[in-house]
Write a protein that holds these residues in place. Sequence first.
Motif, PDB file in Angstrom:
ATOM      1  N   TRP A  58      49.300  66.419  78.102  1.00  0.00           N
ATOM      2  CA  TRP A  58      49.618  65.028  78.419  1.00  0.00           C
ATOM      3  C   TRP A  58      50.968  64.956  79.133  1.00  0.00           C
ATOM      4  O   TRP A  58      51.957  65.507  78.669  1.00  0.00           O
ATOM      5  CB  TRP A  58      49.643  64.216  77.131  1.00  0.00           C
ATOM      6  N   SER A  59      51.002  64.262  80.278  1.00  0.00           N
ATOM      7  CA  SER A  59      52.240  64.101  81.042  1.00  0.00           C
ATOM      8  C   SER A  59      52.599  62.644  81.244  1.00  0.00           C
ATOM      9  O   SER A  59      53.498  62.319  82.020  1.00  0.00           O
ATOM     10  CB  SER A  59      52.110  64.790  82.410  1.00  0.00           C
ATOM     11  N   GLY A  60      51.889  61.735  80.554  1.00  0.00           N
ATOM     12  CA  GLY A  60      52.080  60.311  80.792  1.00  0.00           C
ATOM     13  C   GLY A  60      53.432  59.783  80.372  1.00  0.00           C
ATOM     14  O   GLY A  60      53.914  58.792  80.911  1.00  0.00           O
ATOM     15  N   HIS A  61      54.070  60.434  79.386  1.00  0.00           N
ATOM     16  CA  HIS A  61      55.421  60.052  78.974  1.00  0.00           C
ATOM     17  C   HIS A  61      56.022  61.232  78.215  1.00  0.00           C
ATOM     18  O   HIS A  61      55.327  62.190  77.874  1.00  0.00           O
ATOM     19  CB  HIS A  61      55.410  58.794  78.104  1.00  0.00           C
ATOM     20  N   ARG A  83      45.503  63.506  75.112  1.00  0.00           N
ATOM     21  CA  ARG A  83      46.409  62.956  74.108  1.00  0.00           C
ATOM     22  C   ARG A  83      46.147  63.497  72.707  1.00  0.00           C
ATOM     23  O   ARG A  83      46.766  63.043  71.738  1.00  0.00           O
ATOM     24  CB  ARG A  83      46.347  61.417  74.048  1.00  0.00           C
ATOM     25  N   TRP A 107      51.909  55.783  73.293  1.00  0.00           N
ATOM     26  CA  TRP A 107      52.969  55.791  74.296  1.00  0.00           C
ATOM     27  C   TRP A 107      54.353  55.948  73.664  1.00  0.00           C
ATOM     28  O   TRP A 107      55.353  55.757  74.338  1.00  0.00           O
ATOM     29  CB  TRP A 107      52.919  54.484  75.104  1.00  0.00           C
ATOM     30  N   SER A 447      56.752  65.788  82.758  1.00  0.00           N
ATOM     31  CA  SER A 447      56.154  64.542  82.287  1.00  0.00           C
ATOM     32  C   SER A 447      56.877  63.364  82.911  1.00  0.00           C
ATOM     33  O   SER A 447      58.016  63.482  83.377  1.00  0.00           O
ATOM     34  CB  SER A 447      56.228  64.445  80.753  1.00  0.00           C
ATOM     35  N   GLN A 448      56.203  62.216  82.898  1.00  0.00           N
ATOM     36  CA  GLN A 448      56.895  60.981  83.229  1.00  0.00           C
ATOM     37  C   GLN A 448      57.923  60.680  82.136  1.00  0.00           C
ATOM     38  O   GLN A 448      57.776  61.137  81.003  1.00  0.00           O
ATOM     39  CB  GLN A 448      55.903  59.817  83.318  1.00  0.00           C
ATOM     40  N   HIS A 456      53.163  53.067  80.795  1.00  0.00           N
ATOM     41  CA  HIS A 456      53.498  53.060  82.210  1.00  0.00           C
ATOM     42  C   HIS A 456      52.390  52.345  82.991  1.00  0.00           C
ATOM     43  O   HIS A 456      51.292  52.090  82.477  1.00  0.00           O
ATOM     44  CB  HIS A 456      53.628  54.494  82.735  1.00  0.00           C
ATOM     45  N   ILE A 459      48.753  56.458  84.783  1.00  0.00           N
ATOM     46  CA  ILE A 459      48.615  57.664  83.981  1.00  0.00           C
ATOM     47  C   ILE A 459      48.555  58.843  84.931  1.00  0.00           C
ATOM     48  O   ILE A 459      47.687  58.911  85.813  1.00  0.00           O
ATOM     49  CB  ILE A 459      47.359  57.606  83.095  1.00  0.00           C
ATOM     50  N   SER A 460      49.468  59.758  84.782  1.00  0.00           N
ATOM     51  CA  SER A 460      49.567  60.895  85.687  1.00  0.00           C
ATOM     52  C   SER A 460      48.571  61.982  85.304  1.00  0.00           C
ATOM     53  O   SER A 460      48.039  62.023  84.190  1.00  0.00           O
ATOM     54  CB  SER A 460      50.990  61.458  85.663  1.00  0.00           C
TER      55      SER A 460
END
Length: 473
Positions: A58-61, A83, A107, A447-448, A456, A459-460
């Motif tokens: 997971w790279s979303g945050h 996730r 998140w 990650s972001q 965000h 989603i990356s």
Amino acid sequence: MDIFNKELFFTRTIKPLMRERLLFILLFNIATYIWTFSVHANIDHSVVVESEAIDNVWSGHRVSPALITRGNEQFVAYYDSNRQMTIAHRKIGTPWRYYKVDSWVGWDSHNYVTIELDKDGYLHVLGNLHSDAIEYFRMSEPLKVRSLKRISVMVDPAVERKMTYPIFLKNKNDELIAKYRDGGSGNGNEIYNIYDTQTKTWRRLHDNQFLDGEGKRSGYFEGPTLGPDGNFHLIWVWRDTPDASTNHSLSYARSSDLVNWEDSTGKRLQLPIRHSTAEIVDPVGVKGGMINGNIKLGFDQGNNPIISYHKYGKNGNTQMFVARSHQNDWQVKQISQWTNFRWDFGGGGSLGRFPIKPHTVEVLNNNALSVLVRKEDDIFRFVIDSDSLETLEVQNADLYPQQIETITTESNRMLFESSHLPFEHRVFKGKGDLSAKSGQFYLSLHSQPSNRDRAHKMISMPSVLLLHEAIPK
């Protein structure tokens, strides 16, 4: 085509293409040389870095993974690209085995994973907790990652409904201890549990909770850390509300057994510790520029505890300080002289990447101590005198081998090509033992940033999580 036309065709068509091709080759070679030179210029020649991919994650945050090495056994805990909390295990030199448990991150950047082996070889996992009900998993067979099972209660369900900041640690008898906060920011209590490998049950380490915020405040801790003097040392700040600017009162306690506690003079501390009974190292006030997560504990040449942290100086700028236990008192010294640098922070939720990050004070030589500090994107080493704590020199430095960033960036090329989102390069030093080659293990990913624990807009794509072994030459 007659000769004239052939010559005309060559002059007007082929020759320009050849020139363009030669120019392209020349420019490509120059660019390659510049890139190669820059990469080699950033290599730490004191180590060899060997790297391998673990998984797409997971790279979303920003949310932290965990890595421990115990002998030849190695475990990584993280959230996969969907996730889901995932545990990977290997005996070093053999392939990884993976297992996913039924826990998914949202998140919230507080929801890291923490792991540890007990002395019988059973892995314990806590994580995905920010004022949440217990998320705890334990192996039912030693060193069998696929035997992880959810455990619904540790000791008392009444205080396991709003758990935050879990960590595992070991006492001097190699017994496993789990520590966490019960309650919320500004009104939390600190709980310690100890594990019995014979009965496979937990019990409360203290008759009462360790710290009592009295419904008015909570403590944010660093440690306990086993020091070279044989004592466990603990530092913390108090915080009155979810607003990060309400951190105050840098505090300290020590213990030989994690059960009985005292201050730096040897005076016994009655549990639970309250603000009125705690030893205050530096009475930094609310909105004084000190924040939880940015206090670090080390030791000097005489095994005295020394704390690195920041607060606002007399001129209102954010400054670095150290505080050392010395002759039944605390010696506090400002070590930076920054101008036009003030970090005004506040509000709730994860604040993202701090513009300043102190690290543990370490012994540099017989007469000097080293304090590494990240300020924005620069890493500085403050060299301070062991006696006076005066700053002798400020040097440029690194937190980890520079090859790691180059390798992580190359492995995540598709992530950058897929979007122009802001990504942070994150490196985590592994806990536990070194490798058989005396190598230090690291994890890295992109990650972001965090977003105050809110979603965000995008989603990356997943990031590649890498394991690195930095081997001294």
